[in-house]
Motif scaffolding. Structure first.
Motif, PDB file in Angstrom:
ATOM      1  N   GLU A 158     -43.975 -14.166  -8.592  1.00  0.00           N
ATOM      2  CA  GLU A 158     -42.877 -14.049  -9.560  1.00  0.00           C
ATOM      3  C   GLU A 158     -43.193 -12.983 -10.595  1.00  0.00           C
ATOM      4  O   GLU A 158     -42.351 -12.144 -10.933  1.00  0.00           O
ATOM      5  CB  GLU A 158     -42.665 -15.392 -10.253  1.00  0.00           C
ATOM      6  CG  GLU A 158     -41.940 -16.425  -9.436  1.00  0.00           C
ATOM      7  CD  GLU A 158     -40.456 -16.130  -9.349  1.00  0.00           C
ATOM      8  OE1 GLU A 158     -39.792 -16.089 -10.400  1.00  0.00           O
ATOM      9  OE2 GLU A 158     -39.967 -15.920  -8.223  1.00  0.00           O
ATOM     10  N   ALA A 159     -44.408 -13.018 -11.118  1.00  0.00           N
ATOM     11  CA  ALA A 159     -44.801 -12.050 -12.135  1.00  0.00           C
ATOM     12  C   ALA A 159     -44.751 -10.632 -11.581  1.00  0.00           C
ATOM     13  O   ALA A 159     -44.280  -9.699 -12.248  1.00  0.00           O
ATOM     14  CB  ALA A 159     -46.205 -12.379 -12.645  1.00  0.00           C
ATOM     15  N   ASN A 160     -45.207 -10.444 -10.352  1.00  0.00           N
ATOM     16  CA  ASN A 160     -45.214  -9.131  -9.718  1.00  0.00           C
ATOM     17  C   ASN A 160     -43.801  -8.578  -9.572  1.00  0.00           C
ATOM     18  O   ASN A 160     -43.531  -7.412  -9.900  1.00  0.00           O
ATOM     19  CB  ASN A 160     -45.900  -9.248  -8.347  1.00  0.00           C
ATOM     20  CG  ASN A 160     -45.938  -7.943  -7.579  1.00  0.00           C
ATOM     21  OD1 ASN A 160     -44.927  -7.458  -7.104  1.00  0.00           O
ATOM     22  ND2 ASN A 160     -47.131  -7.385  -7.449  1.00  0.00           N
ATOM     23  N   VAL A 161     -42.890  -9.406  -9.085  1.00  0.00           N
ATOM     24  CA  VAL A 161     -41.506  -8.975  -8.870  1.00  0.00           C
ATOM     25  C   VAL A 161     -40.844  -8.575 -10.185  1.00  0.00           C
ATOM     26  O   VAL A 161     -40.196  -7.527 -10.287  1.00  0.00           O
ATOM     27  CB  VAL A 161     -40.698 -10.094  -8.190  1.00  0.00           C
ATOM     28  CG1 VAL A 161     -39.216  -9.752  -8.163  1.00  0.00           C
ATOM     29  CG2 VAL A 161     -41.207 -10.344  -6.782  1.00  0.00           C
ATOM     30  N   HIS A 162     -41.002  -9.403 -11.203  1.00  0.00           N
ATOM     31  CA  HIS A 162     -40.350  -9.119 -12.481  1.00  0.00           C
ATOM     32  C   HIS A 162     -40.949  -7.888 -13.151  1.00  0.00           C
ATOM     33  O   HIS A 162     -40.227  -7.101 -13.780  1.00  0.00           O
ATOM     34  CB  HIS A 162     -40.460 -10.328 -13.405  1.00  0.00           C
ATOM     35  CG  HIS A 162     -39.695 -11.518 -12.933  1.00  0.00           C
ATOM     36  ND1 HIS A 162     -38.399 -11.430 -12.491  1.00  0.00           N
ATOM     37  CD2 HIS A 162     -40.036 -12.845 -12.838  1.00  0.00           C
ATOM     38  CE1 HIS A 162     -37.962 -12.633 -12.136  1.00  0.00           C
ATOM     39  NE2 HIS A 162     -38.931 -13.492 -12.326  1.00  0.00           N
ATOM     40  N   ALA A 163     -42.261  -7.694 -13.028  1.00  0.00           N
ATOM     41  CA  ALA A 163     -42.893  -6.524 -13.637  1.00  0.00           C
ATOM     42  C   ALA A 163     -42.398  -5.239 -12.982  1.00  0.00           C
ATOM     43  O   ALA A 163     -42.051  -4.267 -13.672  1.00  0.00           O
ATOM     44  CB  ALA A 163     -44.413  -6.636 -13.530  1.00  0.00           C
ATOM     45  N   LEU A 164     -42.338  -5.223 -11.663  1.00  0.00           N
ATOM     46  CA  LEU A 164     -41.861  -4.042 -10.942  1.00  0.00           C
ATOM     47  C   LEU A 164     -40.402  -3.737 -11.278  1.00  0.00           C
ATOM     48  O   LEU A 164     -40.033  -2.583 -11.539  1.00  0.00           O
ATOM     49  CB  LEU A 164     -42.022  -4.247  -9.442  1.00  0.00           C
ATOM     50  CG  LEU A 164     -41.524  -3.106  -8.555  1.00  0.00           C
ATOM     51  CD1 LEU A 164     -42.417  -1.882  -8.718  1.00  0.00           C
ATOM     52  CD2 LEU A 164     -41.468  -3.535  -7.100  1.00  0.00           C
ATOM     53  N   THR A 165     -39.572  -4.765 -11.286  1.00  0.00           N
ATOM     54  CA  THR A 165     -38.150  -4.573 -11.564  1.00  0.00           C
ATOM     55  C   THR A 165     -37.926  -4.028 -12.967  1.00  0.00           C
ATOM     56  O   THR A 165     -37.141  -3.086 -13.176  1.00  0.00           O
ATOM     57  CB  THR A 165     -37.389  -5.898 -11.385  1.00  0.00           C
ATOM     58  OG1 THR A 165     -37.590  -6.385 -10.056  1.00  0.00           O
ATOM     59  CG2 THR A 165     -35.907  -5.717 -11.625  1.00  0.00           C
ATOM     60  N   ALA A 166     -38.618  -4.599 -13.938  1.00  0.00           N
ATOM     61  CA  ALA A 166     -38.471  -4.136 -15.323  1.00  0.00           C
ATOM     62  C   ALA A 166     -38.941  -2.699 -15.474  1.00  0.00           C
ATOM     63  O   ALA A 166     -38.331  -1.908 -16.209  1.00  0.00           O
ATOM     64  CB  ALA A 166     -39.251  -5.053 -16.262  1.00  0.00           C
ATOM     65  N   GLY A 194     -31.249  -7.676  -6.626  1.00  0.00           N
ATOM     66  CA  GLY A 194     -30.194  -6.758  -6.234  1.00  0.00           C
ATOM     67  C   GLY A 194     -30.712  -5.509  -5.547  1.00  0.00           C
ATOM     68  O   GLY A 194     -30.077  -4.447  -5.603  1.00  0.00           O
ATOM     69  N   GLY A 195     -31.872  -5.626  -4.902  1.00  0.00           N
ATOM     70  CA  GLY A 195     -32.420  -4.509  -4.158  1.00  0.00           C
ATOM     71  C   GLY A 195     -33.343  -3.600  -4.942  1.00  0.00           C
ATOM     72  O   GLY A 195     -33.886  -2.641  -4.382  1.00  0.00           O
ATOM     73  N   LEU A 196     -33.564  -3.868  -6.229  1.00  0.00           N
ATOM     74  CA  LEU A 196     -34.521  -3.047  -6.985  1.00  0.00           C
ATOM     75  C   LEU A 196     -35.935  -3.274  -6.471  1.00  0.00           C
ATOM     76  O   LEU A 196     -36.782  -2.377  -6.512  1.00  0.00           O
ATOM     77  CB  LEU A 196     -34.429  -3.354  -8.476  1.00  0.00           C
ATOM     78  CG  LEU A 196     -33.186  -2.819  -9.184  1.00  0.00           C
ATOM     79  CD1 LEU A 196     -33.160  -3.259 -10.637  1.00  0.00           C
ATOM     80  CD2 LEU A 196     -33.121  -1.308  -9.088  1.00  0.00           C
ATOM     81  N   PHE A 197     -36.186  -4.479  -6.021  1.00  0.00           N
ATOM     82  CA  PHE A 197     -37.423  -4.769  -5.307  1.00  0.00           C
ATOM     83  C   PHE A 197     -37.077  -4.643  -3.826  1.00  0.00           C
ATOM     84  O   PHE A 197     -36.349  -5.460  -3.276  1.00  0.00           O
ATOM     85  CB  PHE A 197     -37.901  -6.189  -5.645  1.00  0.00           C
ATOM     86  CG  PHE A 197     -39.258  -6.514  -5.097  1.00  0.00           C
ATOM     87  CD1 PHE A 197     -40.388  -6.430  -5.908  1.00  0.00           C
ATOM     88  CD2 PHE A 197     -39.423  -6.905  -3.784  1.00  0.00           C
ATOM     89  CE1 PHE A 197     -41.645  -6.723  -5.412  1.00  0.00           C
ATOM     90  CE2 PHE A 197     -40.677  -7.202  -3.272  1.00  0.00           C
ATOM     91  CZ  PHE A 197     -41.787  -7.113  -4.089  1.00  0.00           C
TER      92      PHE A 197
END
Length: 316
Positions: free
Chosen positions: A259-267, A88-91
């Motif tokens: 995948e791990a990078n995106v989820h870590a940044l978003t969280a 949703g644009g957080l990344f």
């Protein structure tokens, strides 16, 4: 000939890189590892914002115009836009101007204390949704500038690991974005330390990982001051400023490094409560979060990867 672990270490994309592969043939292993290094340098030459002749710099300099780019650039930008859509644009790959406003306008090694005022208040000039990619041509809206560093590094780690896996079990570490395929002989996986953001020389835990990616996003290391105000490199697209978060670091295990990078940044941007809920909603994702107050929280499936806690237990 007995298979053994062969390795290479080098600098690229502003980070220390490493790759390991288990192979019987030392010559073949050396060649593949060198090719992995050359691949990272190729991605850097294409996607670095610090190289004035990179494709990324050329696209940013010609914002508002259609620019012909390589297949590699299209692939990386496509991945970045997919990540933006899913979060949703957080990344958001269009935060470069906000990143530079905060002071990250040079390599991190060159950042020093700023005597000037804190970053100005301004919104991102346009949306990542307005970027056009078609038939080898890219156009970003006028006033918009891209930063593909995080995506390019994690994606390159995944690609390099797939190439090395033709020889045997391998691990690629691209400045903390890791991809592991297979495991060394007699081991349940590759041993990976999770650094304690409160004690940089210590680990929270050591993990066994195989056939997955690992990435950590944090505000504990890449931070500096501008106008006396602490800044860091994680931009919240909702404010165009360094994220105001109560999380120091998030380590994520996922299908691959990207995948791990995106989820870590978003969280990390979402903060502890929302970030933990977000991670628990992602299929096949496990994580460890460290709050600013020192609390450490793991998702339910994270403990299965732990070889041993280095500094005692934590909440599951």
């Amino acid at each position: 000939m007995t298979a053994r672990v062969h390795s290479i270490q080098f600098r690229a994309m502003g980070c220390q890189m490493g790759a390991w592969v288990v192979a019987n043939d030392p010559a073949a292993a050396g060649q593949h590892l060198w090719e992995a290094r050359e691949f990272f340098l190729k991605v850097e030459a294409c996607c670095s914002r610090f190289l004035p002749d990179s494709e990324l710099s050329r696209v940013n300099a010609r914002a508002g115009q259609r620019v012909r780019v390589s297949e590699l650039f299209c692939e990386v930008l496509g991945k970045a836009l997919e990540c933006a859509t899913r979060t949703g644009g957080l990344f958001d790959p269009t935060v470069l101007s906000a990143l530079e406003d905060a002071g990250y306008d040079r390599t991190f090694e060159a950042i020093q204390e700023y005597a000037g005022p804190p970053p100005p208040n301004r919104a991102l000039p346009a949306s990542w949704r307005d970027i056009c990619v078609e038939r080898g041509m890219v156009m970003v809206p006028e006033g918009t500038r891209l930063d593909l560093g995080g995506v390019a590094k994690a994606w390159a780690a995944d690609c390099a690991a797939i190439r090395l896996a033709g020889l045997g079990p391998c691990l690629v570490d691209a400045g903390g974005d890791l991809m592991a395929l297979g495991a060394p002989p007699g081991q349940p996986g590759w041993p990976i330390g999770v650094a304690d953001p409160r004690r940089p020389d210590a680990d929270l835990a050591v993990l066994w990982v195989r056939d997955c990616g690992v990435a950590t996003s944090g505000v504990d290391f890449r931070r500096w001051r501008r106008g006396g105000v602490v800044q860091h490199h994680i931009i919240d697209p909702r404010t165009s400023k360094p994220a105001r978060t109560d999380v120091l670091a998030v380590t994520v295990i996922a299908e691959d490094a990207l995948e791990a990078n995106v989820h870590a940044l978003t969280a990390l941007i979402l903060g502890f409560r929302e970030g933990l809920c977000y991670l628990r909603d992602q299929g096949g994702v496990e994580a460890l979060l460290v709050r600013e107050d020192g609390q450490v929280q793991a998702t339910p499936g994270f403990p299965q990867y732990i070889a041993y806690p280095a500094l005692g237990g934590f909440s599951g």
